[in-house]
Design a protein around this motif. Structure first.
Motif: not given
Length: 124
Positions: A40-58
């Motif tokens: 659940v922590g990793f799932l929420l981390l993915g949601i957070l990173l996508e929400g703030v726009g960091v996941f796309q560069p990753m």
């Protein structure tokens, strides 16, 4: 060309392996953090990173190294909710994540059913 592909495979393996190693260390070294809470922590981390726009560069850097682990599922849920909310309004935020990830969920359910036909679980 082959060197570029090899480098890409190494990056994907290193990033995905690091994420899995972090999760495994949390499982082994902590007593209060259960595997379910880690997922659940990793799932929420993915949601957070996508929400703030960091996941796309990753995603552009590590590709399936970050999209295959559960963080990628969380990011896909968030991206679907954000995109659909922009298209249809507030109500789209509730359906968008499920619409974006429904194919993968459907495949997982069907394959689980097929596997359960051939294998039987046994209690310990």
């Amino acid at each position: 060309m082959i060197q570029n592909k090899l480098l890409l495979y190494l990056v994907v393996f290193a990033v995905g392996g690091t994420l899995c190693a972090i999760a495994q260390l949390l499982v082994v070294k902590t007593k209060k953090i259960t595997p379910t809470r880690i997922v659940v922590g990793f799932l929420l981390l993915g949601i957070l990173l996508e929400g703030v726009g960091v996941f796309q560069p990753m995603r552009e850097f590590a590709r399936s190294g970050v999209t295959i682990p559960i963080m990628g599922f969380g990011a896909a849920l968030a991206r679907g909710a954000i995109d659909t909310a922009r298209e249809v309004g507030f109500h789209g935020a509730f359906a968008g994540g499920l619409m974006k990830t429904s194919y993968g969920i459907g495949v997982a359910v069907i394959l689980s059913m097929v596997v359960s036909i051939f294998f039987f679980s046994k209690s310990k």
